[in-house]
Design an enzyme around this catalytic site. Structure first.
Site, PDB file in Angstrom:
ATOM      1  N   SER A  22      50.139  44.759  30.318  1.00  0.00           N
ATOM      2  CA  SER A  22      49.875  43.341  30.534  1.00  0.00           C
ATOM      3  C   SER A  22      48.909  43.143  31.707  1.00  0.00           C
ATOM      4  O   SER A  22      48.872  43.955  32.629  1.00  0.00           O
ATOM      5  CB  SER A  22      51.201  42.645  30.834  1.00  0.00           C
ATOM      6  OG  SER A  22      51.049  41.245  30.909  1.00  0.00           O
ATOM      7  N   ALA A  59      43.882  39.076  35.527  1.00  0.00           N
ATOM      8  CA  ALA A  59      43.207  37.809  35.240  1.00  0.00           C
ATOM      9  C   ALA A  59      41.851  37.820  35.948  1.00  0.00           C
ATOM     10  O   ALA A  59      41.782  37.831  37.181  1.00  0.00           O
ATOM     11  CB  ALA A  59      44.053  36.637  35.724  1.00  0.00           C
ATOM     12  N   GLN A 101      41.284  40.079  30.452  1.00  0.00           N
ATOM     13  CA  GLN A 101      41.815  38.731  30.390  1.00  0.00           C
ATOM     14  C   GLN A 101      40.856  37.806  31.137  1.00  0.00           C
ATOM     15  O   GLN A 101      40.663  37.937  32.346  1.00  0.00           O
ATOM     16  CB  GLN A 101      43.207  38.641  31.012  1.00  0.00           C
ATOM     17  CG  GLN A 101      43.839  37.268  30.825  1.00  0.00           C
ATOM     18  CD  GLN A 101      45.172  37.129  31.529  1.00  0.00           C
ATOM     19  OE1 GLN A 101      45.240  37.189  32.759  1.00  0.00           O
ATOM     20  NE2 GLN A 101      46.241  36.928  30.766  1.00  0.00           N
ATOM     21  N   TYR A 185      47.673  27.784  34.673  1.00  0.00           N
ATOM     22  CA  TYR A 185      46.246  27.825  34.991  1.00  0.00           C
ATOM     23  C   TYR A 185      45.477  26.875  34.079  1.00  0.00           C
ATOM     24  O   TYR A 185      46.065  26.155  33.271  1.00  0.00           O
ATOM     25  CB  TYR A 185      45.755  29.262  34.943  1.00  0.00           C
ATOM     26  CG  TYR A 185      46.486  30.140  35.950  1.00  0.00           C
ATOM     27  CD1 TYR A 185      46.537  29.776  37.301  1.00  0.00           C
ATOM     28  CD2 TYR A 185      47.157  31.287  35.565  1.00  0.00           C
ATOM     29  CE1 TYR A 185      47.229  30.537  38.228  1.00  0.00           C
ATOM     30  CE2 TYR A 185      47.856  32.063  36.487  1.00  0.00           C
ATOM     31  CZ  TYR A 185      47.888  31.681  37.815  1.00  0.00           C
ATOM     32  OH  TYR A 185      48.580  32.422  38.736  1.00  0.00           O
TER      33      TYR A 185
END
Length: 360
Positions: A22, A59, A101, A185
């Site tokens: 992840s 991210a 991502q 976000y």
């Protein structure tokens, strides 16, 4: 049903198993440039050598004002793209699929990094590397500065920023793209009625609140027609009147029609102070709901910590794959260990590590 170690192919890109790393923020760009460095190479590279099927970057911001903290990575410049390239190449050399991502933090941008700034709270001032934050509405996240409400030109810029970031990601060699529409976000802020108070075509109805996400998906698909495209959703705001799994399932169908291929189901992040009932696999029911009601492929994430638990999630049909985060930080070789514990023969032990292979 498929097993945890069956490959999965999307748009011609094949992940060797269904245990995926992840996105995990590292807060390790110490010069605030957004350029990844040797920490990112070693961190992400260890997850690839450890056997993960897909390894996602943290991210990664599509613009300077999109960073969660000034210490986050970005992909809005060619310098950043070029620094990502050797990291991506190493991940792929180890047999894992490199994914990125793409993110914009919205009203939760410009925050203090999770380590190294103990005692600092709220929004980082511009004098210390912070920036003015933007959001669908001028509604602050608790403890942060009030963001500037995006006008239509600002929304168009967000779409263009995701488009440019997509182009650079493909040039860097990333094979899979994920849009971060979770955890409070920017894209999640537009989806949730908690943070979106607009009265124009980007607010109010579910169709309007989903409009920006669908525009971004269309722009990414135009720029990268062959790359698998994931969307990470928070399937619940865990608060009355907020975003929930039913809206998630509906918008996932629309997103699939717009060009998305796979949905990464998490939860939370839109408000501070929400008590979430944490337990092993606590978000798996959300993934199962979206999968079963929308006929889309999904991954589950959240307190998945054992090979047996991960295998049961996939083999029972609750999700098509699992995303691991903290468990992979504790044990980057979790997939290799899982294969051993589950009695599965795999062909991708790193040859440098063969002497450490478990004996049956």
């Amino acid at each position: 049903m498929p097993s945890l170690f069956d490959p999965l192919t999307l748009r011609g890109v094949t992940a060797r198993n269904r245990i995926w790393a992840s996105p995990m923020c590292q807060y390790s760009v110490l010069d605030q440039s957004g350029v990844p460095n040797t920490w990112h190479l070693v961190h992400l590279g260890s997850l690839a050598t450890g056997g993960s099927g897909i390894v996602f970057s943290e991210a990664t911001a599509v613009s300077p004002e999109g960073r969660i903290s000034p210490q986050d990575t970005g992909i809005w410049t060619d310098e950043q793209r070029d620094a990502w390239s050797p990291i991506v190449a190493f991940i792929e050399e180890q047999g894992a699929v490199p994914g990125i991502q793409l993110a914009h933090a919205g009203r939760k941008a410009s925050t203090w990094a999770a380590w190294g700034f103990e005692g600092r709270t709220g929004t980082v001032p511009e004098s210390e590397g912070g920036c003015r934050t933007v959001a669908p509405s001028a509604v602050a996240f608790e403890g942060y500065d009030v963001p500037q409400e995006l006008d239509l030109a600002g929304i168009d810029k967000v779409v263009d920023d995701f488009r440019s970031a997509t182009r650079r990601s493909i040039e860097a060699g990333f094979r899979v793209l994920e849009l971060h529409a979770a955890h409070g976000y920017l894209l999640h802020e537009f989806l949730s009625p908690i943070s979106n108070r607009r009265t124009d075509e980007y607010g109010g109805s579910l169709e309007n609140r989903a409009r920006l996400l669908l525009r971004v998906i269309a722009a990414v698909r135009e720029e990268a027609p062959d790359a698998p495209l994931f969307v990470r959703f928070s399937a619940s705001d865990w608060t009355e009147g907020g975003w929930d799994e039913h809206q998630t399932a509906t918008v996932a169908t629309w997103a699939q029609d717009a060009g998305a291929d796979f949905f990464d189901i998490s939860s939370g992040g839109i408000q501070a102070g929400i008590r979430i009932p944490l337990e092993p696999g606590y978000q798996v029911p959300f993934a199962h709901h979206v999968r079963s009601t929308s006929d889309v492929d999904v991954s589950a994430v959240g307190l998945i910590t054992t090979p047996q638990q991960a295998a049961e999630i996939v083999e029972s049909g609750q999700a098509d794959a699992v995303m691991l985060a903290r468990e992979l930080l504790r044990d980057p070789h979790f997939p290799l260990r899982a294969a051993h514990e589950l009695g599965v023969e795999i062909g991708y032990w790193p040859p440098q590590y063969l002497r450490a292979r478990w004996r049956r």
